[in-house]
Design a protein around this motif. Sequence first.
Motif, mmCIF file in Angstrom:
data_model
loop_
_atom_site.group_PDB
_atom_site.id
_atom_site.type_symbol
_atom_site.label_atom_id
_atom_site.label_comp_id
_atom_site.label_asym_id
_atom_site.label_seq_id
_atom_site.Cartn_x
_atom_site.Cartn_y
_atom_site.Cartn_z
ATOM 1 N N ARG A 53 0.825 -1.212 0.000
ATOM 2 C CA ARG A 53 0.000 0.000 0.000
ATOM 3 C C ARG A 53 0.857 1.259 0.000
ATOM 4 O O ARG A 53 0.364 2.365 0.194
ATOM 5 C CB ARG A 53 -0.940 -0.006 1.204
ATOM 6 C CG ARG A 53 -2.030 -1.067 1.093
ATOM 7 C CD ARG A 53 -3.064 -1.009 2.200
ATOM 8 N NE ARG A 53 -2.551 -1.482 3.474
ATOM 9 C CZ ARG A 53 -2.320 -0.716 4.527
ATOM 10 N NH1 ARG A 53 -2.537 0.602 4.455
ATOM 11 N NH2 ARG A 53 -1.870 -1.227 5.658
ATOM 12 N N LYS A 74 -3.720 6.054 -8.612
ATOM 13 C CA LYS A 74 -4.975 5.394 -8.995
ATOM 14 C C LYS A 74 -4.934 3.875 -8.832
ATOM 15 O O LYS A 74 -5.987 3.238 -8.812
ATOM 16 C CB LYS A 74 -5.304 5.727 -10.451
ATOM 17 C CG LYS A 74 -5.554 7.210 -10.708
ATOM 18 C CD LYS A 74 -6.817 7.691 -10.020
ATOM 19 C CE LYS A 74 -7.113 9.154 -10.318
ATOM 20 N NZ LYS A 74 -8.349 9.621 -9.625
ATOM 21 N N ALA A 75 -3.744 3.309 -8.714
ATOM 22 C CA ALA A 75 -3.622 1.845 -8.667
ATOM 23 C C ALA A 75 -4.331 1.274 -7.449
ATOM 24 O O ALA A 75 -4.290 1.854 -6.356
ATOM 25 C CB ALA A 75 -2.152 1.455 -8.647
ATOM 26 N N GLN A 76 -4.952 0.124 -7.608
ATOM 27 C CA GLN A 76 -5.646 -0.566 -6.519
ATOM 28 C C GLN A 76 -4.869 -1.833 -6.160
ATOM 29 O O GLN A 76 -4.538 -2.635 -7.034
ATOM 30 C CB GLN A 76 -7.078 -0.934 -6.927
ATOM 31 C CG GLN A 76 -7.972 0.258 -7.159
ATOM 32 C CD GLN A 76 -8.225 1.054 -5.889
ATOM 33 O OE1 GLN A 76 -8.318 0.500 -4.791
ATOM 34 N NE2 GLN A 76 -8.328 2.373 -6.024
ATOM 35 N N PRO A 80 -6.877 -4.165 1.493
ATOM 36 C CA PRO A 80 -7.643 -2.939 1.754
ATOM 37 C C PRO A 80 -6.881 -2.001 2.684
ATOM 38 O O PRO A 80 -5.985 -2.421 3.411
ATOM 39 C CB PRO A 80 -8.914 -3.464 2.434
ATOM 40 C CG PRO A 80 -8.462 -4.727 3.115
ATOM 41 C CD PRO A 80 -7.414 -5.332 2.217
ATOM 42 N N ARG A 83 -3.641 4.196 1.185
ATOM 43 C CA ARG A 83 -2.417 4.016 0.409
ATOM 44 C C ARG A 83 -1.667 5.344 0.298
ATOM 45 O O ARG A 83 -2.243 6.423 0.445
ATOM 46 C CB ARG A 83 -2.741 3.484 -0.989
ATOM 47 C CG ARG A 83 -3.330 2.087 -0.981
ATOM 48 C CD ARG A 83 -3.779 1.630 -2.350
ATOM 49 N NE ARG A 83 -4.912 2.442 -2.840
ATOM 50 C CZ ARG A 83 -4.846 3.253 -3.882
ATOM 51 N NH1 ARG A 83 -3.713 3.398 -4.554
ATOM 52 N NH2 ARG A 83 -5.908 3.941 -4.257
ATOM 53 N N GLY A 108 -10.298 8.284 -1.819
ATOM 54 C CA GLY A 108 -10.095 6.859 -2.058
ATOM 55 C C GLY A 108 -8.808 6.580 -2.803
ATOM 56 O O GLY A 108 -8.312 5.444 -2.791
ATOM 57 N N ASP A 109 -8.245 7.598 -3.470
ATOM 58 C CA ASP A 109 -6.949 7.442 -4.125
ATOM 59 C C ASP A 109 -5.836 7.460 -3.082
ATOM 60 O O ASP A 109 -6.046 7.849 -1.923
ATOM 61 C CB ASP A 109 -6.710 8.569 -5.136
ATOM 62 C CG ASP A 109 -7.624 8.456 -6.351
ATOM 63 O OD1 ASP A 109 -8.180 7.363 -6.568
ATOM 64 O OD2 ASP A 109 -7.771 9.464 -7.072
#
Length: 358
Positions: A53, A74-76, A80, A83, A108-109
């Motif tokens: 993360r 933007k990477a996921q 959870p 990051r 969320g980014d």
Amino acid sequence: MKLSAREVARYCARPDPGAAGLLLFGGDPMRVAHRRQQAVLAIVGPEGEAEMRLSRLAGADLRRDPAALLDAVKAQGFFPGPRVALVEDAGDAQADAIASALGDWKPGDAQIVVTAGALKPASKLRKLFEGHRSARAAAIYDDPPGRDEIQAELVRAGLSGAEGEALDALFALGRTLEPGDFRQTLEKLALYKLDDSAPLDAADVARLAPVSTEAEADAVIDAAAEGRAGAIGPLIQRLSAQGVTPVRLSIAAGRHFRALYRAASDPGGPGQGIARLRPPVWGPRRDRMEKQARGWGAERLQTALELLAETDRALRSANQTAPQMAVMERTLLRLASLGARRQGAGHSPTPAVASARP
């Protein structure tokens, strides 16, 4: 948004989870790295890097591939949690790429954390973070940590139970060491006291405190204050080999003798005078300085301060032709002569002391 000097420590300990980014910049890379480590750990937690993360980008790499930062933001990942996209050693050359990533950032980014060296107020990168409504810019100065910061480090290391002289010693140490060195010293102290039920004392702190050129400078100044002229030459040679300048030594000697003068002039006596010194003097050092202050007396200490002021002016003078370290050594020898004569008052002085010139 620009963080004030008072807000930096608090923000790095608890960054805003809804902020787009944080810029940490300053002239001391170690202090910047300390705040960066603190902020990143607060965001992603101790397992953040292991859980992928945390994405690291070097400033030079970002210059070659400006889109790499936006990809990291933007990477996921598979795990959870919050990051961080970390850009290290950035500068104005990377400002456009970072501005693009900040512009496309959404809740969320990954949060964008950027470290940089000293940045002028007109810096493009600095202006970007200071003017962004969802980002922070924090200047990291060389100021010593405050009492709250030091207390937080003690709690983190498991030394929150320190009291009295031990606590004063730790506070004094925290204001003289670099942040990384201070944290390592606390870790050593915690290990040292791991199975020891006795409370931490000032002697323990002194025993494990790192030795530096400051300690060497203290040794030669103590030799002068205690009339030990024979020890001055070898100590001066060692300090000179370590790159300590005569001016720095002169400043340290002036600070020491001013502290002795304040202690000797205290209405309650040198003991109370030493206790009132700030930053506090602790442990064996405190006993030693109290003994020096009693031995000299306020009147002779005033003479010593006049001699040191004269030496400081000579060292900084453009007309000075004699080797500066030799000038400083001669002053310390004269101080040792003064100290030896004072401590020998009421006794028959040795021929060397009797013939020494103040």
